[in-house]
Scaffold this motif. Structure first.
Motif, PDB file in Angstrom:
ATOM      1  N   UNK A 134      43.774  49.914  33.122  1.00  0.00           N
ATOM      2  CA  UNK A 134      44.078  48.485  33.048  1.00  0.00           C
ATOM      3  C   UNK A 134      44.005  47.833  34.429  1.00  0.00           C
ATOM      4  N   UNK A 135      44.566  48.475  35.431  1.00  0.00           N
ATOM      5  CA  UNK A 135      44.684  47.872  36.764  1.00  0.00           C
ATOM      6  C   UNK A 135      43.560  48.253  37.722  1.00  0.00           C
ATOM      7  N   UNK A 136      42.697  49.177  37.299  1.00  0.00           N
ATOM      8  CA  UNK A 136      41.537  49.589  38.084  1.00  0.00           C
ATOM      9  C   UNK A 136      41.916  50.190  39.437  1.00  0.00           C
ATOM     10  N   UNK A 155      42.370  41.509  41.067  1.00  0.00           N
ATOM     11  CA  UNK A 155      41.219  42.371  40.781  1.00  0.00           C
ATOM     12  C   UNK A 155      40.761  43.036  42.075  1.00  0.00           C
ATOM     13  N   UNK A 156      40.314  44.298  41.981  1.00  0.00           N
ATOM     14  CA  UNK A 156      39.773  44.963  43.171  1.00  0.00           C
ATOM     15  C   UNK A 156      38.569  44.194  43.716  1.00  0.00           C
ATOM     16  N   UNK A 157      38.306  44.365  44.988  1.00  0.00           N
ATOM     17  CA  UNK A 157      37.190  43.675  45.647  1.00  0.00           C
ATOM     18  C   UNK A 157      35.890  43.890  44.877  1.00  0.00           C
ATOM     19  N   UNK A 158      35.135  42.813  44.749  1.00  0.00           N
ATOM     20  CA  UNK A 158      33.834  42.892  44.114  1.00  0.00           C
ATOM     21  C   UNK A 158      33.854  42.674  42.607  1.00  0.00           C
ATOM     22  N   UNK A 186      27.962  44.845  30.829  1.00  0.00           N
ATOM     23  CA  UNK A 186      28.678  43.929  31.714  1.00  0.00           C
ATOM     24  C   UNK A 186      30.193  44.116  31.670  1.00  0.00           C
ATOM     25  N   UNK A 187      30.682  44.879  30.724  1.00  0.00           N
ATOM     26  CA  UNK A 187      32.117  44.970  30.454  1.00  0.00           C
ATOM     27  C   UNK A 187      32.898  45.706  31.540  1.00  0.00           C
ATOM     28  N   UNK A 188      34.091  45.187  31.831  1.00  0.00           N
ATOM     29  CA  UNK A 188      35.055  45.896  32.677  1.00  0.00           C
ATOM     30  C   UNK A 188      36.220  46.417  31.840  1.00  0.00           C
ATOM     31  N   UNK A 189      36.085  46.343  30.508  1.00  0.00           N
ATOM     32  CA  UNK A 189      37.139  46.827  29.612  1.00  0.00           C
ATOM     33  C   UNK A 189      37.134  48.348  29.628  1.00  0.00           C
TER      34      UNK A 189
END
Length: 174
Positions: free
Chosen positions: A140-142, A45-48, A81-84
């Motif tokens: 998907x991979x941000x 996951x990317x930082x943060x 809150x979603x990162x989807x």
């Protein structure tokens, strides 16, 4: 309760060293707690950002109402809150399977952006599968794709294999 259709469709797993399945995890949003039928996140996951929420989810509907899929997509794509960022639904009927890709709407509810229909017994001259589904790598991979990486594509062959497994287990002949 999970049907055999859920189990078969939910067993579809991406084989990619960049992403990892996260389907065993429930997440708590502002309005409810939910576990996706299938889900993935980038391995790194990317930082943060945490792995609490997946970045790509799939929901399987065999006996559920279409409105339930809309509610599920709203949860996954609109919860603060979603990162989807990418979602698919797989709707299973006796003679047809519909696979849809969903995206966030700009100030409107999420809606399908791609729709693939798989017909069990198409009429003469009609296609059995009407296309392929493409999911953006960055959703998907941000991050942007690097050399050798590309969007995730479910081909007609992938769709035919998925449908064959579902119909074999859900509606066996003989």
């Amino acid at each position: 309760m999970e049907s055999s259709a859920h189990a078969v469709a939910g067993s579809a797993r991406a084989v990619d060293p960049i992403i990892t399945p996260t389907s065993t995890r429930s997440v708590r949003g502002q309005t409810r707690t939910k576990k996706a039928d299938i889900s993935w996140s980038p391995r790194d996951m990317p930082n943060g950002l945490s792995h609490k929420w997946p970045t790509f989810v799939g929901e399987v509907a065999w006996s559920e109402r279409r409105t339930k899929l809309h509610e599920d997509m709203k949860f996954w794509l609109d919860d603060p809150n979603s990162t989807v960022n990418a979602a698919i639904t797989i709707s299973i009927l006796r003679e047809k399977i519909m696979v849809e890709s969903w995206e966030r709407g700009n100030d409107k509810p999420p809606s399908p952006t791609q729709r693939i229909e798989i017909l069990r017994n198409p009429r003469p001259g009609c296609s059995r599968i009407n296309g392929r589904l493409e999911i953006q790598f960055s959703d998907v991979c941000l991050r942007d794709a690097r050399a050798g990486e590309s969007n995730f594509i479910l081909t007609e062959t992938d769709m035919a294999e998925l449908a064959g497994h579902i119909w074999t287990y859900q509606y066996p002949t003989g």
